[in-house]
Design a protein around this motif. Structure first.
Motif, short mmCIF file in Angstrom:
data_model
loop_
_atom_site.label_atom_id
_atom_site.label_comp_id
_atom_site.label_asym_id
_atom_site.label_seq_id
_atom_site.Cartn_x
_atom_site.Cartn_y
_atom_site.Cartn_z
N GLN A 204 -17.36 -50.74 21.82
CA GLN A 204 -17.03 -49.18 21.65
C GLN A 204 -15.44 -49.14 21.58
O GLN A 204 -15.20 -48.10 20.90
CB GLN A 204 -17.65 -48.53 23.05
N SER A 205 -14.93 -49.97 22.31
CA SER A 205 -13.58 -49.82 22.28
C SER A 205 -12.84 -50.02 20.76
O SER A 205 -11.86 -49.15 20.29
CB SER A 205 -12.50 -50.72 23.10
N ALA A 206 -13.39 -50.94 20.06
CA ALA A 206 -13.12 -50.82 18.62
C ALA A 206 -13.47 -49.80 17.71
O ALA A 206 -12.36 -49.39 16.94
CB ALA A 206 -13.79 -52.30 18.18
N VAL A 207 -14.57 -49.31 17.79
CA VAL A 207 -14.99 -48.10 17.08
C VAL A 207 -13.92 -46.74 17.75
O VAL A 207 -13.76 -46.33 16.60
CB VAL A 207 -16.39 -47.68 17.37
N ASP A 208 -13.82 -46.60 18.85
CA ASP A 208 -12.91 -45.65 19.10
C ASP A 208 -11.44 -45.83 18.49
O ASP A 208 -10.88 -44.77 17.90
CB ASP A 208 -12.81 -45.44 20.88
N THR A 209 -11.02 -47.12 18.64
CA THR A 209 -9.76 -47.26 17.96
C THR A 209 -9.81 -47.05 16.34
O THR A 209 -8.60 -46.39 15.87
CB THR A 209 -9.22 -48.62 17.95
N ALA A 210 -10.73 -47.59 15.88
CA ALA A 210 -10.96 -47.26 14.36
C ALA A 210 -11.07 -45.86 13.79
O ALA A 210 -10.25 -45.29 13.21
CB ALA A 210 -12.13 -48.03 13.89
N MET A 211 -11.68 -45.10 14.72
CA MET A 211 -11.97 -43.70 14.50
C MET A 211 -10.81 -42.90 14.49
O MET A 211 -10.58 -42.16 13.58
CB MET A 211 -13.17 -43.19 15.38
N SER A 212 -9.99 -42.93 15.82
CA SER A 212 -8.89 -42.21 15.63
C SER A 212 -8.00 -42.65 14.64
O SER A 212 -6.93 -41.61 14.10
CB SER A 212 -8.03 -42.55 17.24
N SER A 213 -7.67 -43.83 14.40
CA SER A 213 -6.42 -44.35 13.55
C SER A 213 -7.11 -43.82 12.08
O SER A 213 -6.20 -43.56 11.32
CB SER A 213 -6.44 -45.95 13.39
N THR A 214 -8.35 -43.87 11.86
CA THR A 214 -8.61 -43.69 10.38
C THR A 214 -8.52 -42.25 10.16
O THR A 214 -8.16 -41.80 8.89
CB THR A 214 -10.11 -43.91 10.17
#
Length: 231
Positions: A204-214
């Protein structure tokens, strides 16, 4: 309303059990109306319910728990120095999007209901050193007027076969409001609501990082594209 269930959970008219292939496309008119109303509901959520996830010179990204799945509903907002129609033309399905969106690798219009309503299939590149593998989405897309500007919105459909080497992702109701600034009509306030279920075995941490940055990068890339196309 069901929570933390993979698949459609907005209203019964949207429901398709996971793993079941949708053979027929939905009726576009009621789907478009429900989608628009859902986005307007998101747009009226009080500021106190959002928590800042990322802030850059181009945009601010907030998030709150999604009511559609076990993830977050993201809100992004920033001022874009261009008129509403040009901005939305660069965001919605059409000839511009693939030219500037670095995350999107292919896009095909599968069905067209009318000028502002279609079903599209698109693929995205891998992210975070390919921890998040390439994804494929099939989305119903609808663009309509909103106040003095436009709303372009979408939601995924369980439709069509999944391409090899891709994971089929799922976009719960999402969209972009674009309205001109009252004192500066050549500038627009762009506000987006995104809740993407990437699926697959992902931390989930990877998903959260990706979404915010994207979402933050979306604004900077869009601004560059609009400036380039003017030259």
């Amino acid at each position: 309303m069901r929570v933390c269930v993979w698949g459609w959970v907005v209203v019964l008219a949207f429901c398709v059990p996971r793993g079941k292939q949708m053979d027929l496309l939905p009726n576009s008119a009621p789907l478009a109306t429900k989608l628009r109303n859902t986005l307007i509901q998101y747009h009226s959520v009080a500021d106190s319910e959002w928590r800042v996830a990322k802030k850059t010179k181009d945009a601010t990204v907030w998030r709150k728990p999604s009511e559609e799945f076990c993830g977050y509903l993201y809100k992004a907002q920033g001022v874009v120095e261009d008129v509403t129609n040009r901005i939305v033309d660069h965001i919605r399905p059409g000839p511009y999007r693939l030219d500037w969106d670095s995350l999107m690798t292919t896009m095909d219009i599968m069905e067209t209901f009318e000028e502002n309503c279609c079903v599209m299939r698109y693929t995205t590149a891998g992210q975070l050193w390919n921890i998040i593998a390439p994804r494929e989405f099939v989305d119903f897309s609808y663009t309509t007027s909103y106040e003095d500007g436009l709303l372009t919105c979408g939601i995924s459909l369980d439709y069509g076969e999944v391409r090899p080497n891709f994971v089929r992702g799922f976009n719960h109701p999402c969209g972009w409001f674009c309205v001109p600034l009252k004192d500066y009509p050549s500038h627009s306030l762009l506000t987006g609501y995104i809740q993407t279920e990437l699926r697959g075995m992902l931390p989930q941490s990877a998903v959260d990082t990706a979404m915010s940055s994207t979402l933050a990068n979306f604004y900077s890339d869009l601004k560059k594209a609009l400036k380039t196309d003017k030259q």
